[in-house]
Write a protein that holds these residues in place. Sequence first.
Motif, PDB file in Angstrom:
ATOM      1  N   GLU A 155       0.844  -1.188   0.000  1.00 25.41           N
ATOM      2  CA  GLU A 155       0.000   0.000   0.000  1.00 25.41           C
ATOM      3  C   GLU A 155       0.880   1.240   0.000  1.00 25.41           C
ATOM      4  N   THR A 156       0.625   2.140  -0.954  1.00 27.44           N
ATOM      5  CA  THR A 156       1.398   3.371  -1.024  1.00 27.44           C
ATOM      6  C   THR A 156       0.494   4.546  -1.372  1.00 27.44           C
ATOM      7  N   GLU A 173       1.168   8.277  -3.133  1.00 29.20           N
ATOM      8  CA  GLU A 173       2.174   9.079  -3.825  1.00 29.20           C
ATOM      9  C   GLU A 173       1.631  10.491  -4.029  1.00 29.20           C
ATOM     10  N   GLN A 228      -2.016   9.782  -5.519  1.00 29.78           N
ATOM     11  CA  GLN A 228      -2.331   8.482  -6.102  1.00 29.78           C
ATOM     12  C   GLN A 228      -2.177   7.417  -5.029  1.00 29.78           C
ATOM     13  N   GLN A 246      -2.179   3.454  -4.169  1.00 28.58           N
ATOM     14  CA  GLN A 246      -1.937   2.179  -4.845  1.00 28.58           C
ATOM     15  C   GLN A 246      -1.946   1.055  -3.822  1.00 28.58           C
ATOM     16  N   GLY A 247      -2.436  -0.098  -4.250  1.00 30.14           N
ATOM     17  CA  GLY A 247      -2.398  -1.281  -3.408  1.00 30.14           C
ATOM     18  C   GLY A 247      -3.567  -1.412  -2.454  1.00 30.14           C
ATOM     19  N   CYS A 276      -9.778   2.977  -0.837  1.00 31.41           N
ATOM     20  CA  CYS A 276      -8.786   3.989  -1.216  1.00 31.41           C
ATOM     21  C   CYS A 276      -9.338   5.394  -1.013  1.00 31.41           C
ATOM     22  N   TRP A 320     -10.396   7.188 -11.258  1.00 33.06           N
ATOM     23  CA  TRP A 320     -10.375   5.903 -10.556  1.00 33.06           C
ATOM     24  C   TRP A 320      -9.526   4.922 -11.336  1.00 33.06           C
ATOM     25  N   THR A 321      -8.737   4.138 -10.621  1.00 34.28           N
ATOM     26  CA  THR A 321      -7.925   3.093 -11.245  1.00 34.28           C
ATOM     27  C   THR A 321      -8.722   1.787 -11.256  1.00 34.28           C
ATOM     28  N   GLU A 336      -8.033  -0.789  -9.637  1.00 32.42           N
ATOM     29  CA  GLU A 336      -8.108  -1.280  -8.257  1.00 32.42           C
ATOM     30  C   GLU A 336      -9.379  -0.795  -7.555  1.00 32.42           C
ATOM     31  N   TYR A 337      -9.846   0.398  -7.898  1.00 31.62           N
ATOM     32  CA  TYR A 337     -11.044   0.947  -7.267  1.00 31.62           C
ATOM     33  C   TYR A 337     -12.252   0.045  -7.531  1.00 31.62           C
ATOM     34  N   SER A 346      -9.058  -8.765  -4.634  1.00 37.31           N
ATOM     35  CA  SER A 346      -7.695  -8.314  -4.388  1.00 37.31           C
ATOM     36  C   SER A 346      -6.922  -9.347  -3.574  1.00 37.31           C
TER      37      SER A 346
END
Length: 65
Positions: free
Chosen positions: A2-3, A5, A17, A19-20, A26, A45-46, A48-49, A56
Amino acid sequence: METIEFVIRPDGRVEVQVQGIAGTECARVSHQIEQDLGQVTRREWTAEYFQTVAQSQDAHVRPHY
């Protein structure tokens, strides 16, 4: 992993952003950061969303043969 940025543009705009982190979690994670930074002008939205938490977690499980 999980990050979060941060990108600070020369004109002062800040991009965040996450991520993970799957699903709507998120948005919950970034909410307070967004409140502290100011007005949100755009969201993207990516993939992952749109994943569920179960999807996941399954993606990180290796099959045992």
